[in-house]
Design a protein around this motif. Structure first.
Motif, PDB file in Angstrom:
ATOM      1  N   SER A 130     -22.708  -7.932  16.205  1.00  0.00           N
ATOM      2  CA  SER A 130     -22.930  -6.498  16.009  1.00  0.00           C
ATOM      3  C   SER A 130     -24.036  -6.298  14.990  1.00  0.00           C
ATOM      4  CB  SER A 130     -21.645  -5.821  15.520  1.00  0.00           C
ATOM      5  OG  SER A 130     -21.862  -4.453  15.257  1.00  0.00           O
ATOM      6  N   PHE A 131     -24.887  -5.311  15.234  1.00  0.00           N
ATOM      7  CA  PHE A 131     -25.973  -5.014  14.303  1.00  0.00           C
ATOM      8  C   PHE A 131     -25.532  -4.059  13.200  1.00  0.00           C
ATOM      9  CE2 PHE A 131     -28.303  -6.325  18.078  1.00  0.00           C
ATOM     10  CZ  PHE A 131     -29.316  -7.105  17.549  1.00  0.00           C
ATOM     11  N   ILE A 132     -24.622  -3.158  13.541  1.00  0.00           N
ATOM     12  CA  ILE A 132     -24.233  -2.081  12.627  1.00  0.00           C
ATOM     13  C   ILE A 132     -22.712  -1.975  12.559  1.00  0.00           C
ATOM     14  CG2 ILE A 132     -24.278   0.432  12.284  1.00  0.00           C
ATOM     15  CD1 ILE A 132     -26.883  -0.841  11.634  1.00  0.00           C
ATOM     16  N   ASP A 133     -22.200  -1.769  11.359  1.00  0.00           N
ATOM     17  CA  ASP A 133     -20.779  -1.481  11.176  1.00  0.00           C
ATOM     18  C   ASP A 133     -20.614   0.027  11.024  1.00  0.00           C
ATOM     19  OD1 ASP A 133     -19.990  -4.153  11.228  1.00  0.00           O
ATOM     20  OD2 ASP A 133     -20.429  -4.405   9.088  1.00  0.00           O
ATOM     21  N   GLY A 134     -19.675   0.587  11.758  1.00  0.00           N
ATOM     22  CA  GLY A 134     -19.461   2.023  11.683  1.00  0.00           C
ATOM     23  C   GLY A 134     -20.185   2.775  12.780  1.00  0.00           C
ATOM     24  N   ASP A 135     -20.098   4.088  12.739  1.00  0.00           N
ATOM     25  CA  ASP A 135     -20.668   4.934  13.785  1.00  0.00           C
ATOM     26  C   ASP A 135     -21.941   5.652  13.367  1.00  0.00           C
ATOM     27  OD1 ASP A 135     -18.523   4.279  15.446  1.00  0.00           O
ATOM     28  OD2 ASP A 135     -17.277   5.878  14.584  1.00  0.00           O
ATOM     29  N   SER A 136     -22.416   5.415  12.136  1.00  0.00           N
ATOM     30  CA  SER A 136     -23.624   6.091  11.659  1.00  0.00           C
ATOM     31  C   SER A 136     -24.836   5.170  11.774  1.00  0.00           C
ATOM     32  CB  SER A 136     -23.454   6.514  10.193  1.00  0.00           C
ATOM     33  OG  SER A 136     -22.359   7.393  10.058  1.00  0.00           O
ATOM     34  N   PRO A 137     -25.928   5.654  12.380  1.00  0.00           N
ATOM     35  CA  PRO A 137     -27.146   4.829  12.497  1.00  0.00           C
ATOM     36  C   PRO A 137     -27.707   4.498  11.117  1.00  0.00           C
ATOM     37  CG  PRO A 137     -27.234   6.738  13.965  1.00  0.00           C
ATOM     38  CD  PRO A 137     -26.077   6.956  13.049  1.00  0.00           C
ATOM     39  N   LYS A 138     -28.061   3.233  10.915  1.00  0.00           N
ATOM     40  CA  LYS A 138     -28.632   2.792   9.638  1.00  0.00           C
ATOM     41  C   LYS A 138     -29.756   1.804   9.931  1.00  0.00           C
ATOM     42  CE  LYS A 138     -24.233   3.346   7.170  1.00  0.00           C
ATOM     43  NZ  LYS A 138     -23.161   2.640   6.422  1.00  0.00           N
ATOM     44  N   THR A 139     -30.981   2.305   9.884  1.00  0.00           N
ATOM     45  CA  THR A 139     -32.129   1.460  10.198  1.00  0.00           C
ATOM     46  C   THR A 139     -32.265   0.313   9.210  1.00  0.00           C
ATOM     47  OG1 THR A 139     -33.312   3.320  11.209  1.00  0.00           O
ATOM     48  CG2 THR A 139     -34.635   1.445  10.502  1.00  0.00           C
ATOM     49  N   LYS A 140     -32.007   0.555   7.939  1.00  0.00           N
ATOM     50  CA  LYS A 140     -32.125  -0.485   6.914  1.00  0.00           C
ATOM     51  C   LYS A 140     -31.180  -1.643   7.212  1.00  0.00           C
ATOM     52  CE  LYS A 140     -31.930  -1.184   1.896  1.00  0.00           C
ATOM     53  NZ  LYS A 140     -31.680  -0.528   0.583  1.00  0.00           N
ATOM     54  N   ASP A 141     -29.930  -1.325   7.561  1.00  0.00           N
ATOM     55  CA  ASP A 141     -28.948  -2.372   7.852  1.00  0.00           C
ATOM     56  C   ASP A 141     -29.306  -3.122   9.131  1.00  0.00           C
ATOM     57  OD1 ASP A 141     -27.682  -1.472   5.636  1.00  0.00           O
ATOM     58  OD2 ASP A 141     -25.949  -0.588   6.670  1.00  0.00           O
ATOM     59  N   ALA A 142     -29.779  -2.398  10.138  1.00  0.00           N
ATOM     60  CA  ALA A 142     -30.157  -3.030  11.399  1.00  0.00           C
ATOM     61  C   ALA A 142     -31.343  -3.970  11.204  1.00  0.00           C
ATOM     62  CB  ALA A 142     -30.492  -1.969  12.438  1.00  0.00           C
ATOM     63  N   LYS A 143     -32.303  -3.551  10.384  1.00  0.00           N
ATOM     64  CA  LYS A 143     -33.470  -4.382  10.101  1.00  0.00           C
ATOM     65  C   LYS A 143     -33.057  -5.655   9.366  1.00  0.00           C
ATOM     66  CE  LYS A 143     -38.105  -4.236   8.067  1.00  0.00           C
ATOM     67  NZ  LYS A 143     -39.105  -3.395   7.373  1.00  0.00           N
ATOM     68  N   ALA A 144     -32.121  -5.527   8.431  1.00  0.00           N
ATOM     69  CA  ALA A 144     -31.627  -6.688   7.689  1.00  0.00           C
ATOM     70  C   ALA A 144     -30.889  -7.650   8.618  1.00  0.00           C
ATOM     71  CB  ALA A 144     -30.709  -6.227   6.565  1.00  0.00           C
ATOM     72  N   ALA A 145     -30.110  -7.111   9.555  1.00  0.00           N
ATOM     73  CA  ALA A 145     -29.385  -7.945  10.513  1.00  0.00           C
ATOM     74  C   ALA A 145     -30.347  -8.700  11.414  1.00  0.00           C
ATOM     75  CB  ALA A 145     -28.442  -7.077  11.344  1.00  0.00           C
ATOM     76  N   LEU A 146     -31.411  -8.020  11.804  1.00  0.00           N
ATOM     77  CA  LEU A 146     -32.413  -8.647  12.660  1.00  0.00           C
ATOM     78  C   LEU A 146     -33.135  -9.766  11.902  1.00  0.00           C
ATOM     79  CD1 LEU A 146     -33.153  -7.983  15.590  1.00  0.00           C
ATOM     80  CD2 LEU A 146     -35.108  -6.711  14.734  1.00  0.00           C
ATOM     81  N   ALA A 147     -33.493  -9.496  10.653  1.00  0.00           N
ATOM     82  CA  ALA A 147     -34.197 -10.491   9.844  1.00  0.00           C
ATOM     83  C   ALA A 147     -33.329 -11.716   9.564  1.00  0.00           C
ATOM     84  CB  ALA A 147     -34.640  -9.861   8.525  1.00  0.00           C
ATOM     85  N   ALA A 148     -32.022 -11.510   9.495  1.00  0.00           N
ATOM     86  CA  ALA A 148     -31.105 -12.623   9.226  1.00  0.00           C
ATOM     87  C   ALA A 148     -30.922 -13.530  10.437  1.00  0.00           C
ATOM     88  CB  ALA A 148     -29.742 -12.071   8.782  1.00  0.00           C
ATOM     89  N   ASN A 149     -31.292 -13.029  11.614  1.00  0.00           N
ATOM     90  CA  ASN A 149     -31.052 -13.801  12.840  1.00  0.00           C
ATOM     91  C   ASN A 149     -32.315 -14.277  13.539  1.00  0.00           C
ATOM     92  OD1 ASN A 149     -27.995 -13.787  13.665  1.00  0.00           O
ATOM     93  ND2 ASN A 149     -28.387 -11.781  12.752  1.00  0.00           N
ATOM     94  N   THR A 150     -33.476 -13.718  13.191  1.00  0.00           N
ATOM     95  CA  THR A 150     -34.714 -14.143  13.831  1.00  0.00           C
ATOM     96  C   THR A 150     -35.893 -13.949  12.899  1.00  0.00           C
ATOM     97  OG1 THR A 150     -36.262 -13.690  15.648  1.00  0.00           O
ATOM     98  CG2 THR A 150     -34.949 -11.856  14.877  1.00  0.00           C
ATOM     99  N   GLU A 151     -36.876 -14.824  13.031  1.00  0.00           N
ATOM    100  CA  GLU A 151     -38.100 -14.711  12.251  1.00  0.00           C
ATOM    101  C   GLU A 151     -39.264 -14.247  13.120  1.00  0.00           C
ATOM    102  OE1 GLU A 151     -38.753 -18.502  10.466  1.00  0.00           O
ATOM    103  OE2 GLU A 151     -37.035 -18.336   9.099  1.00  0.00           O
ATOM    104  N   GLY A 152     -38.974 -13.880  14.375  1.00  0.00           N
ATOM    105  CA  GLY A 152     -40.009 -13.457  15.305  1.00  0.00           C
ATOM    106  C   GLY A 152     -40.701 -12.184  14.852  1.00  0.00           C
ATOM    107  N   LYS A 153     -42.023 -12.125  15.094  1.00  0.00           N
ATOM    108  CA  LYS A 153     -42.791 -10.936  14.732  1.00  0.00           C
ATOM    109  C   LYS A 153     -42.711  -9.862  15.817  1.00  0.00           C
ATOM    110  CE  LYS A 153     -46.041 -13.428  11.778  1.00  0.00           C
ATOM    111  NZ  LYS A 153     -47.465 -13.780  11.537  1.00  0.00           N
ATOM    112  N   LYS A 154     -42.445 -10.285  17.048  1.00  0.00           N
ATOM    113  CA  LYS A 154     -42.192  -9.348  18.150  1.00  0.00           C
ATOM    114  C   LYS A 154     -40.849  -9.735  18.761  1.00  0.00           C
ATOM    115  CE  LYS A 154     -45.202  -8.002  21.109  1.00  0.00           C
ATOM    116  NZ  LYS A 154     -46.189  -8.005  22.217  1.00  0.00           N
TER     117      LYS A 154
END
Length: 216
Positions: A130-154
């Motif tokens: 899961s990228f986000i916990d809860g029902d509220s959109p959080k771009t900062k948390d989603a970006k952190a989750a993505l960075a923790a799982n991939t180093e890809g630039k695209k």
């Protein structure tokens, strides 16, 4: 025979769960010419084909003969909207058309399997619970989750249809392209460095592809 991929959480840690990747989808021999053909057809189908020029029958004016037929010493003319005049019609100009090419479903499936195989073998496919916990959109948390799982630039992120919170959280990130699991295609797989599936999305994707193989 199938491969396995580990499911990680938003912090990039293993959850202890694995997903089986069917060899028929994620471990085939990539057919480079086929993938090229399918990608070319996909890009061609995306062209608008809306360029339009007017013929002498469509431009405004020119209903009257510009001057008499004989006696002027000039070449005879029937309309000032003939192609040789400024403001006249265009000869053999573009007209609205479709650039779509016919691509059989089995060819698309084979090309996609080849593209996914290439990404899996390169270690560029990831699964996040899961990228986000809860029902509220959080771009900062989603970006952190993505960075923790991939180093890809695209990065291509594949979500399930009911993961609207994750979609809203990720959509403003310029390096991320988001697709529903049913929209995964050869071009987007090859056009991005890494592919990150949500756990729900990859399960739905595999189930759908397996069902299609059985039906075929």
């Amino acid at each position: 025979m199938s491969l396995e991929i580990k499911v990680k959480d938003a912090a990039g840690k293993e959850t202890g769960k694995t997903i089986e990747l069917p060899a028929s989808i994620f471990d085939v021999e990539p057919n480079i010419p086929l993938m090229h053909q399918v990608v070319t057809a996909q890009l061609a189908a995306a062209r608008s084909g809306s360029a339009n020029t007017k013929t002498r029958a469509e431009v405004r004016g020119g209903g009257r003969k510009p001057y008499r037929q004989k006696g002027t010493g000039r070449a005879r003319q029937g309309s000032i909207r003939a192609p040789q005049f400024a403001g006249g019609g265009v000869v053999h100009g573009p007209k609205p058309r479709s650039f779509a090419e016919r691509t059989p479903r089995k060819m698309k499936a084979a090309a996609l399997a080849g593209a996914l195989t290439d990404r899996v073998r390169g270690g560029n496919v990831h699964v996040v619970s899961s990228f986000i916990d809860g029902d509220s959109p959080k771009t900062k948390d989603a970006k952190a989750a993505l960075a923790a799982n991939t180093e890809g630039k695209k990065v291509l992120v594949v979500l399930a249809r009911d993961e609207s919170t994750a979609q809203l959280s990720l959509r403003n990130l310029p390096e991320v392209h988001i697709l529903d699991w049913g929209q995964v295609n050869t071009y987007d797989v090859l056009n991005n460095e890494d592919i990150v599936f949500s756990e729900a999305a990859i399960e739905a994707f595999i189930a759908d592809r397996t069902e299609q193989e059985v039906a075929a």
